[in-house]
Write an enzyme that holds these catalytic residues in place. Structure first.
Site, PDB file in Angstrom:
ATOM      1  N   ASP A  21      -4.260 -23.040  -1.227  1.00  0.00           N
ATOM      2  CA  ASP A  21      -5.316 -23.577  -0.356  1.00  0.00           C
ATOM      3  C   ASP A  21      -5.604 -25.046  -0.663  1.00  0.00           C
ATOM      4  O   ASP A  21      -5.353 -25.523  -1.766  1.00  0.00           O
ATOM      5  CB  ASP A  21      -6.590 -22.732  -0.541  1.00  0.00           C
ATOM      6  N   GLY A  22      -6.142 -25.735   0.351  1.00  0.00           N
ATOM      7  CA  GLY A  22      -6.640 -27.094   0.161  1.00  0.00           C
ATOM      8  C   GLY A  22      -5.710 -28.191   0.633  1.00  0.00           C
ATOM      9  O   GLY A  22      -5.957 -29.365   0.363  1.00  0.00           O
ATOM     10  N   ASN A  23      -4.671 -27.832   1.377  1.00  0.00           N
ATOM     11  CA  ASN A  23      -3.755 -28.862   1.886  1.00  0.00           C
ATOM     12  C   ASN A  23      -4.479 -29.837   2.813  1.00  0.00           C
ATOM     13  O   ASN A  23      -4.258 -31.045   2.762  1.00  0.00           O
ATOM     14  CB  ASN A  23      -2.611 -28.220   2.678  1.00  0.00           C
ATOM     15  N   TRP A  26      -6.793 -32.130   0.869  1.00  0.00           N
ATOM     16  CA  TRP A  26      -5.963 -33.075   0.095  1.00  0.00           C
ATOM     17  C   TRP A  26      -5.591 -34.267   0.981  1.00  0.00           C
ATOM     18  O   TRP A  26      -5.687 -35.421   0.572  1.00  0.00           O
ATOM     19  CB  TRP A  26      -4.715 -32.348  -0.395  1.00  0.00           C
ATOM     20  N   ARG A  34      -3.894 -33.721   8.580  1.00  0.00           N
ATOM     21  CA  ARG A  34      -3.763 -32.459   7.843  1.00  0.00           C
ATOM     22  C   ARG A  34      -2.309 -32.052   7.644  1.00  0.00           C
ATOM     23  O   ARG A  34      -1.948 -31.478   6.624  1.00  0.00           O
ATOM     24  CB  ARG A  34      -4.471 -31.327   8.607  1.00  0.00           C
ATOM     25  N   GLU A  68      -4.643 -14.412  10.109  1.00  0.00           N
ATOM     26  CA  GLU A  68      -5.824 -15.088  10.641  1.00  0.00           C
ATOM     27  C   GLU A  68      -5.544 -16.562  10.979  1.00  0.00           C
ATOM     28  O   GLU A  68      -6.325 -17.203  11.680  1.00  0.00           O
ATOM     29  CB  GLU A  68      -6.978 -15.035   9.619  1.00  0.00           C
ATOM     30  N   ASN A  69      -4.446 -17.115  10.446  1.00  0.00           N
ATOM     31  CA  ASN A  69      -4.193 -18.549  10.603  1.00  0.00           C
ATOM     32  C   ASN A  69      -3.662 -18.944  11.985  1.00  0.00           C
ATOM     33  O   ASN A  69      -3.581 -20.133  12.299  1.00  0.00           O
ATOM     34  CB  ASN A  69      -3.208 -19.052   9.534  1.00  0.00           C
ATOM     35  N   TRP A  70      -3.302 -17.966  12.837  1.00  0.00           N
ATOM     36  CA  TRP A  70      -2.743 -18.301  14.157  1.00  0.00           C
ATOM     37  C   TRP A  70      -3.740 -19.009  15.055  1.00  0.00           C
ATOM     38  O   TRP A  70      -3.339 -19.629  16.044  1.00  0.00           O
ATOM     39  CB  TRP A  70      -2.225 -17.034  14.845  1.00  0.00           C
ATOM     40  N   ARG A 189      -6.048 -19.176  -7.106  1.00  0.00           N
ATOM     41  CA  ARG A 189      -6.461 -19.770  -5.834  1.00  0.00           C
ATOM     42  C   ARG A 189      -6.909 -21.199  -6.093  1.00  0.00           C
ATOM     43  O   ARG A 189      -7.762 -21.447  -6.937  1.00  0.00           O
ATOM     44  CB  ARG A 189      -7.582 -19.009  -5.144  1.00  0.00           C
TER      45      ARG A 189
HETATM   46  C1  IPE Z   1      -5.726 -18.556   2.969  1.00  0.00           C
HETATM   47  O1  IPE Z   1      -6.178 -19.847   3.169  1.00  0.00           O
HETATM   48  C2  IPE Z   1      -4.413 -18.335   3.655  1.00  0.00           C
HETATM   49  C3  IPE Z   1      -3.279 -19.084   3.121  1.00  0.00           C
HETATM   50  C4  IPE Z   1      -3.282 -19.796   2.018  1.00  0.00           C
HETATM   51  C5  IPE Z   1      -2.058 -18.993   3.877  1.00  0.00           C
HETATM   52  P1  IPE Z   1      -7.230 -20.190   4.327  1.00  0.00           P
HETATM   53  O2  IPE Z   1      -7.613 -21.594   4.155  1.00  0.00           O
HETATM   54  O3  IPE Z   1      -6.698 -19.765   5.642  1.00  0.00           O
HETATM   55  O4  IPE Z   1      -8.413 -19.201   3.917  1.00  0.00           O
HETATM   56  P2  IPE Z   1      -9.922 -19.122   4.353  1.00  0.00           P
HETATM   57  O5  IPE Z   1      -9.922 -18.887   5.826  1.00  0.00           O
HETATM   58  O6  IPE Z   1     -10.559 -20.422   3.984  1.00  0.00           O
HETATM   59  O7  IPE Z   1     -10.483 -17.978   3.565  1.00  0.00           O
HETATM   60  C1  IPE Z   2      -3.727 -24.060   2.988  1.00  0.00           C
HETATM   61  O1  IPE Z   2      -4.392 -25.253   3.189  1.00  0.00           O
HETATM   62  C2  IPE Z   2      -2.556 -23.895   3.931  1.00  0.00           C
HETATM   63  C3  IPE Z   2      -2.699 -22.774   4.888  1.00  0.00           C
HETATM   64  C4  IPE Z   2      -3.708 -21.977   4.998  1.00  0.00           C
HETATM   65  C5  IPE Z   2      -1.590 -22.564   5.808  1.00  0.00           C
HETATM   66  P1  IPE Z   2      -5.521 -25.395   4.302  1.00  0.00           P
HETATM   67  O2  IPE Z   2      -4.889 -25.864   5.558  1.00  0.00           O
HETATM   68  O3  IPE Z   2      -6.319 -24.157   4.405  1.00  0.00           O
HETATM   69  O4  IPE Z   2      -6.396 -26.570   3.692  1.00  0.00           O
HETATM   70  P2  IPE Z   2      -7.977 -26.715   3.721  1.00  0.00           P
HETATM   71  O5  IPE Z   2      -8.541 -25.448   3.157  1.00  0.00           O
HETATM   72  O6  IPE Z   2      -8.356 -26.916   5.147  1.00  0.00           O
HETATM   73  O7  IPE Z   2      -8.242 -27.904   2.850  1.00  0.00           O
HETATM   74 MG    MG Z   3      -8.041 -23.480   3.546  1.00  0.00          MG
END
Ligand code: IPE
Ligand code: IPE
Ligand code: MG
Length: 233
Positions: A21-23, A26, A34, A68-70, A189
């Site tokens: 998480d956190g890309n 960053w 992003r 959930e990311n879709w 995490r």
């Molecule tokens: C969790 O990260 C899913 C992945 C790392 C692929 P998210 O950034 O989607 O999680 P939430 O929604 O903040 O819990």
């Molecule tokens: C994790 O980074 C990558 C995926 C969930 C695919 P995020 O895209 O969730 O980065 P933040 O949480 O918005 O910083």
């Molecule tokens: Mg995230």
């Protein structure tokens, strides 16, 4: 569609799982889009794979993209998909590190599955091209959600029975996406979030959890060693 059967070797080392998480944050801190954060995240995964393999980790399981990311913006999703193609295409590096690729997620031919064909092909190819490696198993969770995995396991057990379904820890385990995956020893995490976000709910039952403020693209050996040190505490 049947994926090549993975015979995951007896596991001597630990199972480490990562919620990467956190890309986005960053990238934002650097004034970048992003998508640049995701690119940096994919590059750092290659580094984390090398570090974990060098530490004798038997299984590294990473959350690449969730069910959930879709809902994320189309352009961001497209970018993340292309990065998975890149990740599964790192065959030379994976072979050099003796790493075997595995994948968990909604099976391509089942209702609700969303993995596009070009990512399916990359996954199949990576599994086939690394199948003879004997070192660490890198399992990538893509189009993965733990509730979907568990509901499907229970539904399969019932569907395969004649009204005498046995729902037990053993039958649940054997109906998971990758039944050979051992329990997780430590879950990492990144980025300061202390949530599980529907990742490996069954497999982390007895795991230690290591939360760090570091963003995924910055995660390095120091944090990995600290997480590994939690295991036998
Ligand atoms: C969790 O990260 C899913 C992945 C790392 C692929 P998210 O950034 O989607 O999680 P939430 O929604 O903040 O819990
Ligand atoms: C994790 O980074 C990558 C995926 C969930 C695919 P995020 O895209 O969730 O980065 P933040 O949480 O918005 O910083
Ligand atoms: Mg995230």
């Amino acid at each position: 569609m049947v994926l090549p059967m993975n015979t995951i070797p007896s596991t001597l080392g630990p199972h480490v799982a990562c919620i990467m998480d956190g890309n986005g944050r960053w990238a934002k801190r650097r004034g970048l889009p992003r998508t640049e954060g995701h690119t940096a995240g994919e590059e750092n995964l290659a580094e984390v794979v090398r570090i974990a393999a060098s530490r004798g980790v038997a299984h590294l399981t990473v959350f690449g993209f969730s069910t959930e990311n879709w809902v994320r913006p189309k352009a961001e999703v497209r970018h993340i998909l292309s990065l998975h193609k890149r990740l599964f295409g790192r065959i030379e590096e994976l072979n050099a590190n003796n790493v075997r690729i595995n994948w968990i997620g909604r099976p391509f031919d089942e209702p609700g599955a969303r993995t596009p064909a070009f990512v399916q092909r990359a996954i199949r190819q990576a599994i086939a091209d690394t199948a003879s490696n004997t070192g660490m198993v890198l399992t990538v969770a893509f189009d993965y959600g733990s509730r979907a995995e568990l509901l499907r396991a229970a539904q399969l057990i019932i569907a395969e029975s004649n009204g005498d379904a046995i729902i037990s820890p053993a039958t649940m385990q054997s109906h998971l996406y990758s039944p050979e995956l051992p329990d997780v020893d430590v879950l990492i995490r990144t980025s300061g979030e202390s949530r599980i976000s529907n990742f490996l709910l069954w497999q982390i039952a007895n795991a230690k959890i290591y939360f760090t403020e570091r963003s995924w693209p910055d995660l390095g050996a120091t944090e990995i060693d600290a997480a590994l040190a939690l295991i036998n505490k």
